[in-house]
Enzyme design. Structure first.
Site, PDB file in Angstrom:
ATOM      1  N   ASN A   9       0.801  -1.224   0.000  1.00 23.89           N
ATOM      2  CA  ASN A   9       0.000   0.000   0.000  1.00 23.89           C
ATOM      3  C   ASN A   9       0.837   1.279   0.000  1.00 23.89           C
ATOM      4  O   ASN A   9       0.295   2.372   0.064  1.00 23.89           O
ATOM      5  CB  ASN A   9      -0.999   0.005   1.162  1.00 23.89           C
ATOM      6  CG  ASN A   9      -0.331  -0.020   2.510  1.00 23.89           C
ATOM      7  OD1 ASN A   9       0.853  -0.336   2.620  1.00 23.89           O
ATOM      8  ND2 ASN A   9      -1.075   0.299   3.548  1.00 23.89           N
ATOM      9  N   CYS A  10       2.140   1.161  -0.095  1.00 22.15           N
ATOM     10  CA  CYS A  10       3.047   2.308  -0.150  1.00 22.15           C
ATOM     11  C   CYS A  10       2.940   2.974  -1.530  1.00 22.15           C
ATOM     12  O   CYS A  10       3.005   2.302  -2.562  1.00 22.15           O
ATOM     13  CB  CYS A  10       4.476   1.821   0.101  1.00 22.15           C
ATOM     14  SG  CYS A  10       5.757   3.034  -0.244  1.00 22.15           S
TER      15      CYS A  10
END
Length: 109
Positions: A9-10
């Site tokens: 999710n970065c």
């Protein structure tokens, strides 16, 4: 083979993955949270590029560390807090790159 390490999710991981996919570069993605990094692999990153390049000093995790911890980053601390690692970590033929830029990845396409 190219292996990318990070957290799915970065935002930087998303950009790096999109870049490689758009340029049809095959790679394997390993999420630190789902598949914790092995101590020997982390040590090999440190040996090759050093703590200064490997640790994300802008991360919330890093900023929440005590001054003593910041001055003494260890394998154990980093293994417990994988978000300390700057993302992505890209391993190609034993060479390690940290972070993403289109220019920095241009030699892969």
């Amino acid at each position: 083979m190219i292996t990318m390490y990070g957290i799915k999710n970065c935002d930087t991981i998303k950009k790096a993955r999109r870049f490689l996919e758009d340029h049809q570069v095959e790679f394997e993605f390993i999420d630190f949270r789902q598949q914790p990094i092995e101590p020997t692999l982390l040590q090999s990153f440190v040996d090759q590029i050093g703590w200064d390049k490997l640790i994300n000093k802008r991360s919330t995790t890093y900023r929440s560390l005590s001054d003593v911890q910041k001055a003494n980053i260890t394998l154990e601390l980093t293994l417990k807090n994988p978000t300390l690692i700057k993302r992505p970590v890209l391993v190609t033929d034993g060479n390690i790159r940290v972070g993403f830029s289109e220019k920095g990845y241009s030699d892969l396409v």
